[in-house]
Design a protein around this motif. Structure first.
Motif, PDB file in Angstrom:
ATOM      1  N   VAL A 142       0.637  -1.162   0.200  1.00  0.00           N
ATOM      2  CA  VAL A 142       0.196  -0.069  -0.072  1.00  0.00           C
ATOM      3  C   VAL A 142       0.828   1.394   0.048  1.00  0.00           C
ATOM      4  O   VAL A 142       1.763   1.757   0.819  1.00  0.00           O
ATOM      5  N   LEU A 143       0.441   1.915  -1.271  1.00  0.00           N
ATOM      6  CA  LEU A 143       1.550   3.629  -0.960  1.00  0.00           C
ATOM      7  C   LEU A 143       0.461   4.614  -0.261  1.00  0.00           C
ATOM      8  O   LEU A 143       0.750   5.062   0.514  1.00  0.00           O
ATOM      9  N   SER A 144      -0.406   4.503   0.077  1.00  0.00           N
ATOM     10  CA  SER A 144      -1.770   5.242   0.258  1.00  0.00           C
ATOM     11  C   SER A 144      -3.033   5.231   0.595  1.00  0.00           C
ATOM     12  O   SER A 144      -3.508   4.445  -0.146  1.00  0.00           O
ATOM     13  N   TYR A 145      -3.736   5.607   1.588  1.00  0.00           N
ATOM     14  CA  TYR A 145      -4.941   5.502   1.198  1.00  0.00           C
ATOM     15  C   TYR A 145      -5.813   5.915   2.265  1.00  0.00           C
ATOM     16  O   TYR A 145      -5.800   6.724   2.971  1.00  0.00           O
ATOM     17  N   ASP A 146      -6.341   6.789   1.138  1.00  0.00           N
ATOM     18  CA  ASP A 146      -7.758   8.420   1.273  1.00  0.00           C
ATOM     19  C   ASP A 146      -9.031   7.769   2.049  1.00  0.00           C
ATOM     20  O   ASP A 146      -9.995   7.588   1.211  1.00  0.00           O
ATOM     21  N   ARG A 147      -9.074   7.617   3.154  1.00  0.00           N
ATOM     22  CA  ARG A 147     -10.146   7.300   4.163  1.00  0.00           C
ATOM     23  C   ARG A 147     -11.311   7.989   3.944  1.00  0.00           C
ATOM     24  O   ARG A 147     -12.632   7.080   3.552  1.00  0.00           O
ATOM     25  N   ALA A 148     -11.174   9.134   4.029  1.00  0.00           N
ATOM     26  CA  ALA A 148     -12.819   9.527   3.200  1.00  0.00           C
ATOM     27  C   ALA A 148     -13.524   9.252   1.937  1.00  0.00           C
ATOM     28  O   ALA A 148     -14.801   9.098   2.095  1.00  0.00           O
ATOM     29  N   ARG A 149     -12.654   8.892   0.767  1.00  0.00           N
ATOM     30  CA  ARG A 149     -12.885   8.506  -0.762  1.00  0.00           C
ATOM     31  C   ARG A 149     -12.704   7.048  -0.775  1.00  0.00           C
ATOM     32  O   ARG A 149     -13.452   6.834  -2.001  1.00  0.00           O
ATOM     33  N   ARG A 150     -12.723   6.227   0.591  1.00  0.00           N
ATOM     34  CA  ARG A 150     -12.176   5.074  -0.043  1.00  0.00           C
ATOM     35  C   ARG A 150     -11.619   4.808  -0.854  1.00  0.00           C
ATOM     36  O   ARG A 150     -11.259   4.019  -1.629  1.00  0.00           O
ATOM     37  N   ILE A 151     -10.570   5.004  -1.615  1.00  0.00           N
ATOM     38  CA  ILE A 151      -8.886   5.255  -2.484  1.00  0.00           C
ATOM     39  C   ILE A 151      -8.185   4.694  -1.951  1.00  0.00           C
ATOM     40  O   ILE A 151      -7.161   4.940  -1.149  1.00  0.00           O
ATOM     41  N   LEU A 152      -7.891   3.428  -2.195  1.00  0.00           N
ATOM     42  CA  LEU A 152      -6.270   2.890  -2.236  1.00  0.00           C
ATOM     43  C   LEU A 152      -5.242   2.503  -3.721  1.00  0.00           C
ATOM     44  O   LEU A 152      -5.625   2.823  -4.359  1.00  0.00           O
TER      45      LEU A 152
END
Length: 194
Positions: free
Chosen positions: A11-21
């Motif tokens: 995993v490089l990054s996770y945007d919890r608000a948009r649920r994008i991994l």
């Protein structure tokens, strides 16, 4: 990351608000549904072993919980939403959803599940599988990923005009291979239908 039986992209990054991994790329090509349908004896046990390896990983905290009850409720909501666009199917699908809700399997242990298991999210490099697009990962029953993948493979087989016998063999092989992990044929069938 290579785990016994399954590779996962770091995993490089996770945007919890948009649920994008965002994940690093991994070697492999998406599982070919036509090849799986043509050679289910070759693929079924490999697929089942890879899913079992994934399900046995330690789940990160904060994942959504999926149960047979919540899956049934989601089916009903989806049918209700689409009924205006496809009124001729809404009654029939509503009856199917009601039957599935009435025949839900017994509650099961919740494990790490993919949440959107289809052939495009399972990459094969000639030796092992990699699992991608983990942004829908959840805690859910083991049978869910097996059933979802089987349903999407059957759907692809129907789209390509596979013979009924080939589709029956495909589902039988996938069911048999999954039973080592889930232990119950009826639960597998319920997840495919759901």
């Amino acid at each position: 990351v290579n785990v016994i039986g399954i590779r996962l992209a770091p995993v490089l990054s996770y945007d919890r608000a948009r649920r994008i991994l965002w994940q690093q790329s991994v070697d492999g090509k998406p599982l070919d549904p036509a090849d799986v349908c043509a050679r289910p004896h070759h693929w079924a046990s490999r697929i089942a072993a890879a899913l079992a390896a994934f399900h046995n990983l330690k789940a990160p905290k904060g994942l959504k919980h999926l149960t047979y009850e919540s899956i049934g409720a989601t089916m009903k909501r989806r049918i209700d939403r689409m009924s205006a666009a496809l009124p001729e199917l809404s009654i029939r699908l509503g009856c199917v959803a009601a039957q599935l809700q009435a025949q839900q399997p017994a509650p099961a242990e919740l494990v790490l599940t993919h949440g959107d298991m289809h052939a495009g999210n399972l990459l094969w490099d000639g030796n092992s599988f990699a699992l991608i697009d983990l942004d829908t990962a959840a805690l859910g029953p083991r049978a869910l990923d097996h059933g979802t993948l089987a349903a999407t493979l059957v759907h692809k087989a129907i789209e390509t005009d596979a013979r009924d016998a080939a589709i029956t063999t495909l589902i039988d092989r996938l069911r048999t291979a999954a039973l080592d992990e889930i232990g119950d044929e009826d639960t597998f069938n319920w997840c495919v239908a759901a």
